[in-house]
Design a protein around this motif. Structure first.
Motif, PDB file in Angstrom:
ATOM      1  N   MET A   1      -4.446  16.139  64.032  1.00  0.00           N
ATOM      2  CA  MET A   1      -4.515  16.092  65.494  1.00  0.00           C
ATOM      3  C   MET A   1      -4.232  14.690  65.998  1.00  0.00           C
ATOM      4  O   MET A   1      -4.656  13.704  65.395  1.00  0.00           O
ATOM      5  N   ASP A   2      -3.548  14.616  67.115  1.00  0.00           N
ATOM      6  CA  ASP A   2      -3.278  13.341  67.752  1.00  0.00           C
ATOM      7  C   ASP A   2      -4.581  12.822  68.363  1.00  0.00           C
ATOM      8  O   ASP A   2      -5.172  13.477  69.224  1.00  0.00           O
ATOM      9  N   PRO A   3      -5.051  11.642  67.937  1.00  0.00           N
ATOM     10  CA  PRO A   3      -6.335  11.152  68.462  1.00  0.00           C
ATOM     11  C   PRO A   3      -6.316  10.905  69.966  1.00  0.00           C
ATOM     12  O   PRO A   3      -7.349  11.001  70.625  1.00  0.00           O
ATOM     13  N   LEU A  62     -14.946  22.295  68.298  1.00  0.00           N
ATOM     14  CA  LEU A  62     -14.164  21.072  68.131  1.00  0.00           C
ATOM     15  C   LEU A  62     -14.956  19.852  68.572  1.00  0.00           C
ATOM     16  O   LEU A  62     -14.875  18.781  67.945  1.00  0.00           O
ATOM     17  N   LEU A  63     -15.735  19.987  69.632  1.00  0.00           N
ATOM     18  CA  LEU A  63     -16.550  18.863  70.103  1.00  0.00           C
ATOM     19  C   LEU A  63     -17.539  18.408  69.044  1.00  0.00           C
ATOM     20  O   LEU A  63     -17.865  17.219  68.954  1.00  0.00           O
ATOM     21  N   GLU A  64     -18.039  19.332  68.241  1.00  0.00           N
ATOM     22  CA  GLU A  64     -18.982  18.967  67.186  1.00  0.00           C
ATOM     23  C   GLU A  64     -18.323  18.047  66.160  1.00  0.00           C
ATOM     24  O   GLU A  64     -18.984  17.199  65.557  1.00  0.00           O
ATOM     25  N   HIS A  65     -17.019  18.221  65.954  1.00  0.00           N
ATOM     26  CA  HIS A  65     -16.289  17.368  65.005  1.00  0.00           C
ATOM     27  C   HIS A  65     -15.759  16.101  65.662  1.00  0.00           C
ATOM     28  O   HIS A  65     -15.591  15.076  64.989  1.00  0.00           O
ATOM     29  N   ALA A  68     -17.490  12.408  65.460  1.00  0.00           N
ATOM     30  CA  ALA A  68     -17.410  11.765  64.151  1.00  0.00           C
ATOM     31  C   ALA A  68     -15.977  11.350  63.820  1.00  0.00           C
ATOM     32  O   ALA A  68     -15.741  10.276  63.250  1.00  0.00           O
ATOM     33  N   LEU A  69     -14.998  12.189  64.187  1.00  0.00           N
ATOM     34  CA  LEU A  69     -13.601  11.857  63.903  1.00  0.00           C
ATOM     35  C   LEU A  69     -13.168  10.604  64.657  1.00  0.00           C
ATOM     36  O   LEU A  69     -12.561   9.691  64.080  1.00  0.00           O
ATOM     37  N   LEU A  73     -12.121   6.725  63.280  1.00  0.00           N
ATOM     38  CA  LEU A  73     -10.888   6.033  63.634  1.00  0.00           C
ATOM     39  C   LEU A  73     -11.189   4.648  64.213  1.00  0.00           C
ATOM     40  O   LEU A  73     -10.534   3.658  63.873  1.00  0.00           O
ATOM     41  N   ASP A  74     -12.174   4.575  65.111  1.00  0.00           N
ATOM     42  CA  ASP A  74     -12.563   3.295  65.688  1.00  0.00           C
ATOM     43  C   ASP A  74     -13.068   2.341  64.601  1.00  0.00           C
ATOM     44  O   ASP A  74     -12.786   1.139  64.631  1.00  0.00           O
TER      45      ASP A  74
END
Length: 289
Positions: A1-3, A62-65, A68-69, A73-74
């Motif tokens: 997925m595109d961040p 998706l919000l649950e993931h 953390a994703l 990245l940060d």
């Protein structure tokens, strides 16, 4: 997925508004709509209802993931930038209120320090994303056992201190004259739910192995004097490191004798320690615990 698309989706879901998300992100509303449509097309699922704006079941999952994703990245970006940059001259330290012992404060450099007192749960993310060079977290643990910290990024955790804990009671409390207290005898007592100041009730339940410890009042602040005032006024009990509990006015600190647990403090960092962060870690002797 595109961040970038994922960040847009999280913002729209949080604000429940395409227009508000566009203002916060600095996009046009049309661009935000295009981001959501592209993400839905990529995943092959509708993520948001439009009127009202709310996550679908797939969107809620998706919000649950997503948190953390995006945090990972940060954290990755922050660590790469940190490795490529010249060592900082200053030091930013994020700490839980009860992790700031006299020994820790005395070890701080004489200048160039920014100290942020944060809720315990926010400290690993602050270190992972580079908002803080070092973090001081604490909690209840069996002697010599590491703390259970959220897996937000590859962080190093080093034990720097362990000390006994005590139950903080108001003066005149029927148990105030006891030489020691067992946690199991306090399951039905009135407790303060002060997760960012006292040791969290969830940790008491885990240490005791049973439910109970129902809160009579919740305190969401980080000021230890306010917590002591609440205890002194009879609003509930609190569990604190012994050195902190002994200094609380208008209260009595009774040592916890069972189960055999300690207040443990750990130093968090991402990557190799450099500059003032390395000096402070050496001062605290991170290999001692």
């Amino acid at each position: 997925m595109d961040p970038h698309l994922l960040r847009t989706y999280v913002t729209v879901a949080r604000l429940a508004s395409f227009s508000d998300a566009a203002r916060e992100l600095g996009y046009t509303q049309s661009a935000v709509s295009q981001h959501i449509a592209a993400l839905e097309q990529d995943l092959g699922a509708a993520l948001l209802t439009r009127r009202p704006v709310a996550p679908t079941p797939a969107g809620a999952r998706l919000l649950e993931h997503a948190g953390a994703l995006l945090l990972r990245l940060d954290a990755a970006r922050a660590e790469v930038v940190r490795m490529a940059a010249a060592p900082e001259q200053g030091l930013t330290l994020a700490a839980a209120p009860t992790a700031l012992t006299r020994r820790t404060v005395e070890a701080l450099p004489p200048a160039g320090v920014t100290l942020s007192v944060l809720p315990r749960e926010e400290i690993p993310a602050a270190v992972a994303t580079g908002a803080a060079d070092l973090g001081l977290v604490d909690g209840l643990a069996a002697p010599r056992d590491p703390l259970r910290l959220p897996d937000v990024a590859p962080l190093s955790a080093c034990g720097i201190a362990e000390e006994p804990v005590a139950v903080l009671l108001p003066e005149g409390h029927p148990l105030a004259r006891r030489a020691g207290l067992r946690l199991g005898d306090l399951v039905d007592a009135r407790w303060l739910d002060a997760p960012d100041t006292g040791l969290p009730l969830a940790q008491l339940r885990a240490a005791n192995g049973i439910s109970g410890f129902r809160p009579a009042l919740r305190y969401d602040g980080t000021d230890l004097r306010t917590l002591a005032s609440l205890v002194a006024s009879g609003h509930g009990l609190a569990l604190l490191p012994r050195t902190v509990a002994d200094e609380a006015r208008g209260t009595v600190a009774v040592p916890l004798t069972a189960p055999r647990v300690v207040h443990r403090t750990e130093l968090l960092h991402a990557g190799a320690l450099r500059g003032p962060a390395a000096v402070l870690a050496a001062q605290l002797d991170v290999t001692r615990s």
